[in-house]
Design a protein around this motif. Structure first.
Motif, PDB file in Angstrom:
ATOM      1  N   CYS A 106      16.761  63.637  32.921  1.00 40.77           N
ATOM      2  CA  CYS A 106      18.055  63.133  32.430  1.00 40.77           C
ATOM      3  C   CYS A 106      18.414  63.829  31.116  1.00 40.77           C
ATOM      4  O   CYS A 106      17.532  64.209  30.349  1.00 40.77           O
ATOM      5  CB  CYS A 106      17.979  61.640  32.110  1.00 40.77           C
ATOM      6  SG  CYS A 106      17.502  60.629  33.496  1.00 40.77           S
ATOM      7  N   GLY A 107      19.698  63.921  30.841  1.00 39.47           N
ATOM      8  CA  GLY A 107      20.203  64.357  29.537  1.00 39.47           C
ATOM      9  C   GLY A 107      19.687  65.720  29.131  1.00 39.47           C
ATOM     10  O   GLY A 107      19.682  66.687  29.914  1.00 39.47           O
ATOM     11  N   SER A 130      16.729  66.648  28.648  1.00 39.82           N
ATOM     12  CA  SER A 130      15.588  67.060  29.471  1.00 39.82           C
ATOM     13  C   SER A 130      16.077  67.696  30.774  1.00 39.82           C
ATOM     14  O   SER A 130      15.440  68.616  31.302  1.00 39.82           O
ATOM     15  CB  SER A 130      14.694  65.857  29.779  1.00 39.82           C
ATOM     16  OG  SER A 130      14.098  65.411  28.596  1.00 39.82           O
ATOM     17  N   VAL A 165      10.771  66.010  33.715  1.00 36.77           N
ATOM     18  CA  VAL A 165      10.777  66.326  32.282  1.00 36.77           C
ATOM     19  C   VAL A 165      11.272  65.090  31.557  1.00 36.77           C
ATOM     20  O   VAL A 165      12.349  64.570  31.874  1.00 36.77           O
ATOM     21  CB  VAL A 165      11.724  67.511  31.956  1.00 36.77           C
ATOM     22  CG1 VAL A 165      11.678  67.827  30.460  1.00 36.77           C
ATOM     23  CG2 VAL A 165      11.369  68.736  32.777  1.00 36.77           C
ATOM     24  N   SER A 170      10.244  61.014  26.246  1.00 33.16           N
ATOM     25  CA  SER A 170       9.649  59.689  26.025  1.00 33.16           C
ATOM     26  C   SER A 170       8.609  59.352  27.086  1.00 33.16           C
ATOM     27  O   SER A 170       7.699  58.571  26.835  1.00 33.16           O
ATOM     28  CB  SER A 170      10.743  58.617  26.070  1.00 33.16           C
ATOM     29  OG  SER A 170      11.364  58.625  27.354  1.00 33.16           O
ATOM     30  N   GLY A 171       8.798  59.908  28.276  1.00 34.23           N
ATOM     31  CA  GLY A 171       7.930  59.530  29.393  1.00 34.23           C
ATOM     32  C   GLY A 171       8.232  58.125  29.895  1.00 34.23           C
ATOM     33  O   GLY A 171       7.475  57.554  30.671  1.00 34.23           O
ATOM     34  N   VAL A 176      17.377  60.313  17.541  1.00 32.63           N
ATOM     35  CA  VAL A 176      17.777  59.959  18.914  1.00 32.63           C
ATOM     36  C   VAL A 176      18.172  61.214  19.707  1.00 32.63           C
ATOM     37  O   VAL A 176      17.887  61.336  20.892  1.00 32.63           O
ATOM     38  CB  VAL A 176      18.901  58.898  18.877  1.00 32.63           C
ATOM     39  CG1 VAL A 176      19.593  58.774  20.214  1.00 32.63           C
ATOM     40  CG2 VAL A 176      18.293  57.553  18.492  1.00 32.63           C
ATOM     41  N   ALA A 177      18.803  62.164  19.032  1.00 30.68           N
ATOM     42  CA  ALA A 177      19.155  63.413  19.719  1.00 30.68           C
ATOM     43  C   ALA A 177      17.916  64.313  19.793  1.00 30.68           C
ATOM     44  O   ALA A 177      17.319  64.655  18.782  1.00 30.68           O
ATOM     45  CB  ALA A 177      20.268  64.109  18.958  1.00 30.68           C
ATOM     46  N   SER A 178      17.571  64.684  20.990  1.00 26.03           N
ATOM     47  CA  SER A 178      16.339  65.453  21.190  1.00 26.03           C
ATOM     48  C   SER A 178      16.505  66.908  20.748  1.00 26.03           C
ATOM     49  O   SER A 178      17.509  67.545  21.060  1.00 26.03           O
ATOM     50  CB  SER A 178      15.983  65.395  22.679  1.00 26.03           C
ATOM     51  OG  SER A 178      14.718  65.948  22.877  1.00 26.03           O
ATOM     52  N   LEU A 213      26.516  68.784  24.477  1.00 24.71           N
ATOM     53  CA  LEU A 213      25.976  67.417  24.419  1.00 24.71           C
ATOM     54  C   LEU A 213      25.612  67.045  22.977  1.00 24.71           C
ATOM     55  O   LEU A 213      25.914  65.942  22.506  1.00 24.71           O
ATOM     56  CB  LEU A 213      24.744  67.285  25.327  1.00 24.71           C
ATOM     57  CG  LEU A 213      24.055  65.914  25.306  1.00 24.71           C
ATOM     58  CD1 LEU A 213      24.987  64.813  25.819  1.00 24.71           C
ATOM     59  CD2 LEU A 213      22.777  65.916  26.128  1.00 24.71           C
ATOM     60  N   LYS A 214      24.995  67.970  22.263  1.00 22.54           N
ATOM     61  CA  LYS A 214      24.602  67.681  20.879  1.00 22.54           C
ATOM     62  C   LYS A 214      25.843  67.344  20.051  1.00 22.54           C
ATOM     63  O   LYS A 214      25.829  66.422  19.244  1.00 22.54           O
ATOM     64  CB  LYS A 214      23.872  68.887  20.255  1.00 22.54           C
ATOM     65  CG  LYS A 214      22.442  69.048  20.729  1.00 22.54           C
ATOM     66  CD  LYS A 214      21.538  67.996  20.114  1.00 22.54           C
ATOM     67  CE  LYS A 214      20.319  67.644  20.921  1.00 22.54           C
ATOM     68  NZ  LYS A 214      20.458  67.048  22.220  1.00 22.54           N
ATOM     69  N   GLU A 246      27.300  63.830  21.093  1.00 18.42           N
ATOM     70  CA  GLU A 246      26.541  62.630  20.735  1.00 18.42           C
ATOM     71  C   GLU A 246      26.398  62.453  19.227  1.00 18.42           C
ATOM     72  O   GLU A 246      26.223  61.341  18.763  1.00 18.42           O
ATOM     73  CB  GLU A 246      25.175  62.600  21.422  1.00 18.42           C
ATOM     74  CG  GLU A 246      24.229  63.681  21.005  1.00 18.42           C
ATOM     75  CD  GLU A 246      22.882  63.615  21.736  1.00 18.42           C
ATOM     76  OE1 GLU A 246      22.493  62.547  22.189  1.00 18.42           O
ATOM     77  OE2 GLU A 246      22.237  64.672  21.837  1.00 18.42           O
ATOM     78  N   VAL A 248      15.289  55.353  27.168  1.00 18.75           N
ATOM     79  CA  VAL A 248      16.230  54.663  28.044  1.00 18.75           C
ATOM     80  C   VAL A 248      15.471  54.007  29.195  1.00 18.75           C
ATOM     81  O   VAL A 248      15.331  54.571  30.273  1.00 18.75           O
ATOM     82  CB  VAL A 248      17.317  55.637  28.541  1.00 18.75           C
ATOM     83  CG1 VAL A 248      18.364  54.902  29.367  1.00 18.75           C
ATOM     84  CG2 VAL A 248      17.982  56.312  27.353  1.00 18.75           C
TER      85      VAL A 248
HETATM   86  C1  F6R Z   1      20.109  63.833  24.041  1.00 23.58           C
HETATM   87  C2  F6R Z   1      18.938  63.098  24.456  1.00 23.58           C
HETATM   88  C3  F6R Z   1      18.970  62.435  25.778  1.00 23.58           C
HETATM   89  C4  F6R Z   1      17.581  62.456  26.430  1.00 23.58           C
HETATM   90  C5  F6R Z   1      17.607  61.641  27.728  1.00 23.58           C
HETATM   91  C6  F6R Z   1      16.288  61.704  28.464  1.00 23.58           C
HETATM   92  O1  F6R Z   1      19.906  64.430  22.797  1.00 23.58           O
HETATM   93  O2  F6R Z   1      17.975  62.989  23.741  1.00 23.58           O
HETATM   94  O3  F6R Z   1      19.933  62.997  26.614  1.00 23.58           O
HETATM   95  O4  F6R Z   1      17.219  63.771  26.692  1.00 23.58           O
HETATM   96  O5  F6R Z   1      17.903  60.307  27.422  1.00 23.58           O
HETATM   97  O6  F6R Z   1      15.250  61.210  27.698  1.00 23.58           O
HETATM   98  P1  F6R Z   1      13.741  61.567  28.018  1.00 23.58           P
HETATM   99  O7  F6R Z   1      13.559  63.019  27.791  1.00 23.58           O
HETATM  100  O8  F6R Z   1      12.937  60.732  27.085  1.00 23.58           O
HETATM  101  O9  F6R Z   1      13.520  61.200  29.462  1.00 23.58           O
END
Ligand code: F6R
Length: 614
Positions: A306-307, A309, A352, A355-356, A404-406, A490-491, A494, A611
Motif C-alpha cells: 500500500c501507499g 510501499s 512490502v 510497519s509490517g 508518518v510520511a515514509s 504523494l509526499k 500528504e 494502518v
Molecule cells: C506515505 C506512507 C504510506 C505508507 C502506507 C503503507 O508516506 O507512509 O503511504 O507507505 O500506509 O504502510 P506500510 O509500509 O507500513 O505497510
C-alpha cells in the motif's frame, strides 16, 4: 491505527502512560485519554486534539493507583470529539481499543434492548458495555473478557481495567498488534501497540497472536487462548534503544529520517553482500531450501503493498523484469485481497510494508499462503504481523521510522529489491558474475551518493519556497522514474496538502496536457538513463504549452537545464540505483514546503502511520 498503553507497576502511571503515548502518537492524533485508579476509583481524563491537550489537562492531576490505561486515537467510528475519545468507561470497566468491531450495529441494538445507555458514537464503547455486563455475573475479569471476546467480530486489540481489582489488567487482540512488556526486576508490566512505548523501561517483550488473551497481575503474567486454554509464550529480548526514537537535534523526525538514508540503505544492503567477492547472497532470508534452488523454480513474482510501499513495489517490477526476465505483477493490497486474484503455481509473492502491520497487506499475504504461494516479506519492524506470517524475510534495517510520511523505509526497500532482482537473475542463469559485481558496486556507491544529495539540501529548500506559488503539480517520469514521480506527488499531497498527480511522462498528451498553464508546476524526475531523450521530448510538449518545469537530472544535463525554471542536480548513477537517489530531492522539497507553510510535518492531518484497519 490508534496507540494503546496499559501499565501496572510502582511508578506514577500517569507519567509512564503519557510518555508511552508520546511514542505512539504517530498511530493517531485525533484525541487522547487516560484512565488511572485513584483511591480505588477510576479517574478518567480525555481531550480532543493532539496529546499535548491531554498532557496540559492532566498536569495538575494526581493519581495514587498502580494501574492505568491510555490511548491516542485515529477516528474510525464517530468524529474526533471528547465523548468519542478513549478510554471508554462503563460502570466499573474501562477499556482502550484499537481497530474496528464489525458487528457493532448488532451489538448496539442488543445492548439498547437490554437498557444500556450508549454515550459515544464509537464501536469501542460497546466492548466496555459487554465486559461490564459480564463482570456483574462472573466477578472475574479474565472470565468476563473471555465471554466478551466470543461475541466480537472484526479487527481489534483491547486493554481492560476493572476498578474493583487494583492490580490486574487483561488485554486481548484479533488483528492490530498488542505486545506485552515485562520488567521482572522492577515488577513492571506494559501492554502496548508498539514496543517503542515501553522501550525506556524494558527490552523484554511477548507478542500476542490473534485471539490470545494476556492476564497481567502483580504476581505475574499468564496467557490464554480465546477458549481459556493456558498458553506458553516466548519472551523476546530486543536490542533497540529508545534513543533511536529521539529527534537527535533535528526539527522533525521526518527530516532526521531523510538524513538517515545513507546509513539506512547501507544497513539494508550489508547483511546480503559478500564484500570479498562482491556477490549477493540472500541465503539468510529464511527459506527452507537454498535460495538459488528456491528461486530457480519460481515462474512469476507478485508484489502486494500500500501507499509508498506500493510505489517501491512499482520500482521492483521494472528492476526484476528487466534484469531477471521473469513476469512481475504489482497490486495495491486493498484491491488484491478482494479481486479474487489468480496466483499460479510457482509464484513468489512479496509484500512490502514498513510497519509490517498494514491490515490489507497482512490479509493479502495470508490469502497468498492459503493459495500455496511462497511468500517473502520486506518489512522494517521485525516480528511484526506480516513478518511473522511470511516464509522468507528481508529487513529494511532502517531503524525506527516515526514520521508518518515514509522516507528511509522507501529507499531501503529500493536497495533490497535491487538485491532481489540480482538474486533472481542469478538463479535463472541470466546474470553473469561480472554483471552481478557491477550491480553490487553500483549499490555500494549509493550511500555516498545520498550524502551528496543531502549536502545540497539548501537548493531543495530554496526551490520549495518558490514552488509555493503554484496551484497544482504534475510529477512526471518514465521507466523506473515513473514510480518515483508517483511517490513525489504523494509526499507533496500528504505533507503540504497541495494537489499533485504523478504521471508517466509519455501519458501527458493523452489528457493531462490540458491542465497546463502558468500556475501548474511540472516536476520531472529525469536522471540520465536510456529514456532521457524521450522524457525531454515530452517536456518540450509541455513547455510549448506554457508549462513551468522543475527538473531533477544527473550531474549537469544541459538540455534539461536549459528548459527548466529550476534544475536540481543529483549524482550520476546507474538506472537501477537512480530511483534511490532521485527520490530524496522530492522528499526534501515536500518537507520544506510543508514546514514553511506551518504544517505538522511529522503528523499530517487525517493520517496515521500504522494502518491496522482496512
Ligand atoms: C506515505 C506512507 C504510506 C505508507 C502506507 C503503507 O508516506 O507512509 O503511504 O507507505 O500506509 O504502510 P506500510 O509500509 O507500513 O505497510
Amino acid at each position: 491505527m490508534c496507540g494503546i498503553v496499559g501499565y501496572l507497576g510502582p511508578q506514577d502511571p500517569k507519567k509512564v502512560i503519557i510518555e508511552g503515548l508520546k511514542k505512539l502518537e504517530y498511530r493517531g492524533y485525533d484525541s487522547a485519554g487516560i484512565a488511572v485508579l485513584h483511591d480505588g476509583k477510576t479517574k478518567r481524563i480525555r481531550a480532543e486534539g493532539k496529546l499535548k491537550q491531554l498532557e496540559d489537562k492532566v498536569l495538575n492531576e494526581n493519581f495514587n493507583g498502580n494501574l492505568g490505561i491510555g490511548h491516542t486515537r485515529w477516528a474510525t467510528h464517530g468524529p474526533a470529539v471528547e465523548k468519542n475519545a478513549h478510554p471508554h468507561q462503563v460502570g466499573e470497566i474501562s477499556i482502550v481499543h484499537n481497530g474496528i468491531i464489525e458487528n457493532y450495529l448488532e451489538i448496539k441494538k442488543e445492548l439498547i434492548e437490554r437498557g444500556a445507555h450508549i454515550s459515544s458514537d464509537t464501536d469501542s464503547e460497546l466492548v466496555a458495555h459487554l465486559i461490564n455486563e459480564e463482570i456483574q455475573v462472573t466477578k472475574d475479569l479474565l472470565l468476563a473478557v473471555q465471554k466478551t471476546l466470543s461475541k466480537l467480530i472484526g479487527a481489534f486489540s483491547v486493554v481492560v481495567l476493572w476498578e474493583k481489582s487494583p492490580n490486574e489488567l487483561v488485554a486481548f487482540k484479533d488483528g492490530p498488534p498488542l505486545i506485552v512488556g515485562i520488567n521482572e526486576k522492577s515488577s513492571e508490566y506494559f501492554v502496548v501497540s508498539d514496543v517503542q512505548a515501553a522501550l525506556n523501561y524494558t527490552k523484554n517483550f511477548v507478542y500476542l497472536e490473534d485471539r490470545e488473551i494476556v492476564h497481567i497481575k502483580k504476581e505475574g503474567i499468564k496467557y490464554y487462548s480465546a477458549l481459556g486454554a493456558p498458553l506458553k509464550k516466548q519472551v523476546i529480548t530486543l536490542d533497540w534503544t529508545s534513543s533511536q526514537v529521539e529527534k537527535m537535534g533535528f526539527k522533525h523526525y521526518m527530516l532526521k529520517e531523510i538524513y538517515e538514508q545513507p546509513h539506512a540503505v547501507a544497513s539494508a544492503l550489508q547483511p546480503h553482500i559478500n564484500m570479498q567477492t562482491l556477490e549477493v547472497n540472500l541465503n539468510n532470508v529464511g527459506f527452507e531450501n537454498p535460495v538459488e534452488e528456491v528461486l530457480k523454480k519460481i515462474e512469476r513474482v507478485m508484489f502486494v503493498a500500500c501507499g509508498t510501499s506500493f510505489y517501491a513495489a512499482n520500482v521492483a517490477k521494472y528492476l526484476i523484469e528487466q534484469l531477471a526476465r521473469i513476469p512481475v505483477d504489482i497490486d495495491i493490497a486493498s484491491e488484491f485481497r478482494y479481486r479474487k486474484p489468480m496466483i499460479p503455481a510457482n509464484t513468489l509473492l512479496v509484500t512490502v510494508s514498513q510497519s509490517g502491520e498494514t491490515a490489507d497487506t497482512l490479509a493479502a499475504i495470508r490469502m497468498a499462503k492459503e493459495k500455496g504461494a511462497l511468500t517473502l516479506s520486506i518489512t522494517n519492524v521485525m516480528r511484526s504481523s506480516i513478518d511473522r506470517e511470511a516464509h522468507g524475510h528481508l529487513y529494511m534495517n532502517s531503524g525506527v521510522e516515526v514520521g508518518v510520511a515514509s522516507t528511509k523505509a522507501f529507499t531501503s526497500t529500493l536497495a533490497l529489491v535491487n538485491l532481489l532482482a540480482v538474486q533472481i537473475a542469478k538463479a535463472r542463469g541470466v546474470l553473469n558474475k561480472d554483471a552481478e559485481q557491477t550491480c553490487v558496486k553500483n549499490l555500494l556507491a549509493v550511500p555516498s551518493q545520498l550524502e551528496m544529495v543531502l549536502a545540497f539540501d539548501k537548493y531543495f529548500s530554496e526551490a520549495a519556497k518558490k514552488l509555493k506559488e503554484f496551484k497544482g503539480f504534475l510529477y512526471l517520469g518514465r521507466g523506473v522514474s515513473y514510480p518515483i514521480a508517483l511517490e513525489g506527488a504523494l509526499k507533496l499531497k500528504e505533507l503540504a496538502y497541495m494537489h499533485a498527480e504523478g504521471y508517466a511522462a509519455g501519458e501527458m498528451k493523452h489528457g493531462p496536457l490540458a491542465l497546463i498553464d502558468s500556475k501548474m508546476a511540472i516536476v520531472v524526475v529525469a536522471p540520465t538513463d536510456e529514456l532521457i531523450d524521450k522524457t525531454i521530448s515530452n517536456l518540450q510538449e509541455a513547455k510549448a504549452r506554457g508549462g513551468k518545469i522543475i527538473s531533477i537530472g544527473s550531474g549537469e544535463n544541459l538540455a534539461l537545464k536549459s528548459m527548466s525554471e529550476y534544475y536540481l542536480s543529483i549524482p550520476e548513477a546507474n538506472w537501477m540505483t537512480n530511483p534511490i537517489i532521485s527520490v530524496v530531492p522530492l522528499q526534501l522539497m515536500a518537507y520544506h514546503m510543508a514546514d514553511s507553510l506551518g504544517f505538522d510535518v511529522d503528523q499530517p492531518r487525517n493520517l496515521a502511520k500504522s494502518v491496522t484497519v482496512e
